[in-house]
Design a protein around this motif. Structure first.
Motif, PDB file in Angstrom:
ATOM      1  N   TYR A  22      43.193 125.670  -9.622  1.00 10.55           N
ATOM      2  CA  TYR A  22      43.247 124.580  -8.644  1.00 10.55           C
ATOM      3  C   TYR A  22      44.664 124.050  -8.442  1.00 10.55           C
ATOM      4  O   TYR A  22      45.035 123.653  -7.342  1.00 10.55           O
ATOM      5  CB  TYR A  22      42.288 123.450  -9.047  1.00 10.55           C
ATOM      6  CG  TYR A  22      40.869 123.763  -8.710  1.00 10.55           C
ATOM      7  CD1 TYR A  22      40.465 123.939  -7.391  1.00 10.55           C
ATOM      8  CD2 TYR A  22      39.916 123.931  -9.705  1.00 10.55           C
ATOM      9  CE1 TYR A  22      39.160 124.243  -7.072  1.00 10.55           C
ATOM     10  CE2 TYR A  22      38.607 124.236  -9.397  1.00 10.55           C
ATOM     11  CZ  TYR A  22      38.243 124.393  -8.076  1.00 10.55           C
ATOM     12  OH  TYR A  22      36.952 124.708  -7.756  1.00 10.55           O
ATOM     13  N   ILE A  23      45.467 124.067  -9.478  1.00  4.99           N
ATOM     14  CA  ILE A  23      46.872 123.682  -9.319  1.00  4.99           C
ATOM     15  C   ILE A  23      47.593 124.682  -8.432  1.00  4.99           C
ATOM     16  O   ILE A  23      48.376 124.310  -7.546  1.00  4.99           O
ATOM     17  CB  ILE A  23      47.556 123.559 -10.699  1.00  4.99           C
ATOM     18  CG1 ILE A  23      47.028 122.334 -11.424  1.00  4.99           C
ATOM     19  CG2 ILE A  23      49.067 123.472 -10.552  1.00  4.99           C
ATOM     20  CD1 ILE A  23      47.481 122.230 -12.860  1.00  4.99           C
ATOM     21  N   GLU A  26      46.825 124.107  -4.828  1.00  2.04           N
ATOM     22  CA  GLU A  26      47.553 122.962  -4.282  1.00  2.04           C
ATOM     23  C   GLU A  26      49.004 123.333  -3.989  1.00  2.04           C
ATOM     24  O   GLU A  26      49.575 122.892  -3.006  1.00  2.04           O
ATOM     25  CB  GLU A  26      47.491 121.800  -5.277  1.00  2.04           C
ATOM     26  CG  GLU A  26      48.046 120.516  -4.754  1.00  2.04           C
ATOM     27  CD  GLU A  26      47.212 119.913  -3.649  1.00  2.04           C
ATOM     28  OE1 GLU A  26      47.816 119.290  -2.754  1.00  2.04           O
ATOM     29  OE2 GLU A  26      45.986 120.041  -3.658  1.00  2.04           O
ATOM     30  N   LEU A  27      49.591 124.156  -4.839  1.00  3.48           N
ATOM     31  CA  LEU A  27      50.987 124.550  -4.640  1.00  3.48           C
ATOM     32  C   LEU A  27      51.162 125.577  -3.530  1.00  3.48           C
ATOM     33  O   LEU A  27      52.246 125.697  -2.975  1.00  3.48           O
ATOM     34  CB  LEU A  27      51.556 125.109  -5.944  1.00  3.48           C
ATOM     35  CG  LEU A  27      51.741 124.107  -7.069  1.00  3.48           C
ATOM     36  CD1 LEU A  27      52.204 124.820  -8.328  1.00  3.48           C
ATOM     37  CD2 LEU A  27      52.715 123.025  -6.684  1.00  3.48           C
ATOM     38  N   GLN A  29      49.885 125.544  -0.531  1.00  2.00           N
ATOM     39  CA  GLN A  29      49.984 124.901   0.779  1.00  2.00           C
ATOM     40  C   GLN A  29      50.493 123.476   0.607  1.00  2.00           C
ATOM     41  O   GLN A  29      49.723 122.517   0.650  1.00  2.00           O
ATOM     42  CB  GLN A  29      48.615 124.911   1.462  1.00  2.00           C
ATOM     43  CG  GLN A  29      48.112 126.302   1.713  1.00  2.00           C
ATOM     44  CD  GLN A  29      46.726 126.295   2.324  1.00  2.00           C
ATOM     45  OE1 GLN A  29      46.107 125.258   2.496  1.00  2.00           O
ATOM     46  NE2 GLN A  29      46.249 127.476   2.643  1.00  2.00           N
ATOM     47  N   PRO A  30      51.824 123.320   0.425  1.00  2.00           N
ATOM     48  CA  PRO A  30      52.353 121.984   0.164  1.00  2.00           C
ATOM     49  C   PRO A  30      52.539 121.135   1.422  1.00  2.00           C
ATOM     50  O   PRO A  30      52.836 119.955   1.324  1.00  2.00           O
ATOM     51  CB  PRO A  30      53.701 122.275  -0.491  1.00  2.00           C
ATOM     52  CG  PRO A  30      54.120 123.569   0.106  1.00  2.00           C
ATOM     53  CD  PRO A  30      52.848 124.352   0.318  1.00  2.00           C
ATOM     54  N   GLY A  34      47.697 115.533   3.026  1.00  2.00           N
ATOM     55  CA  GLY A  34      47.048 115.097   1.796  1.00  2.00           C
ATOM     56  C   GLY A  34      47.948 114.217   0.945  1.00  2.00           C
ATOM     57  O   GLY A  34      49.139 114.050   1.217  1.00  2.00           O
ATOM     58  N   ASN A  36      48.978 114.753  -2.126  1.00  2.00           N
ATOM     59  CA  ASN A  36      49.926 115.510  -2.939  1.00  2.00           C
ATOM     60  C   ASN A  36      50.842 116.399  -2.110  1.00  2.00           C
ATOM     61  O   ASN A  36      51.579 117.197  -2.674  1.00  2.00           O
ATOM     62  CB  ASN A  36      49.175 116.380  -3.948  1.00  2.00           C
ATOM     63  CG  ASN A  36      48.491 115.561  -5.000  1.00  2.00           C
ATOM     64  OD1 ASN A  36      48.952 114.482  -5.334  1.00  2.00           O
ATOM     65  ND2 ASN A  36      47.393 116.061  -5.526  1.00  2.00           N
ATOM     66  N   ASP A  37      50.797 116.279  -0.797  1.00  2.00           N
ATOM     67  CA  ASP A  37      51.610 117.145   0.058  1.00  2.00           C
ATOM     68  C   ASP A  37      52.995 116.547   0.268  1.00  2.00           C
ATOM     69  O   ASP A  37      53.221 115.348   0.108  1.00  2.00           O
ATOM     70  CB  ASP A  37      50.917 117.358   1.401  1.00  2.00           C
ATOM     71  CG  ASP A  37      49.642 118.167   1.267  1.00  2.00           C
ATOM     72  OD1 ASP A  37      49.537 118.925   0.279  1.00  2.00           O
ATOM     73  OD2 ASP A  37      48.761 118.035   2.118  1.00  2.00           O
TER      74      ASP A  37
END
Length: 90
Positions: A22-23, A26-27, A29-30, A34, A36-37
């Protein structure tokens, strides 16, 4: 040799792999909206503001540094002036 330890170690290992998965998702598609983007819109606006400031007339010439021997502070050797440099006498 205990079924409890086998279950705990298996659960911990699989949980770790899913966490890494999952990390990495997330990395991958920065850019987006969202939490964390990367805030690309804010970064671009800041870059544009910086470029506008560099277009100002005072930013086109570097400051002139002059040696100051009259300073009481031994650590302060140079003075910076943003105006025209004073004529130096020979």
């Amino acid at each position: 040799q205990s079924p409890v330890w086998v279950a705990v170690i298996s659960f911990s290992t699989i949980l770790g792999f899913w966490g890494v998965h999952y990390i990495s998702m997330e990395l991958e598609q920065p850019f987006g909206d969202g939490h964390n983007d990367i805030p690309m819109r804010d970064m671009q606006m800041d870059m544009n503001e910086t470029l506008r400031e560099l277009m100002h007339a005072r930013a086109r010439a570097p400051p002139r540094f002059t040696l100051s021997t009259n300073s009481d502070d031994p650590l302060c050797v140079y003075n910076v002036s943003m105006g025209k440099s004073p004529k130096q006498s020979s």
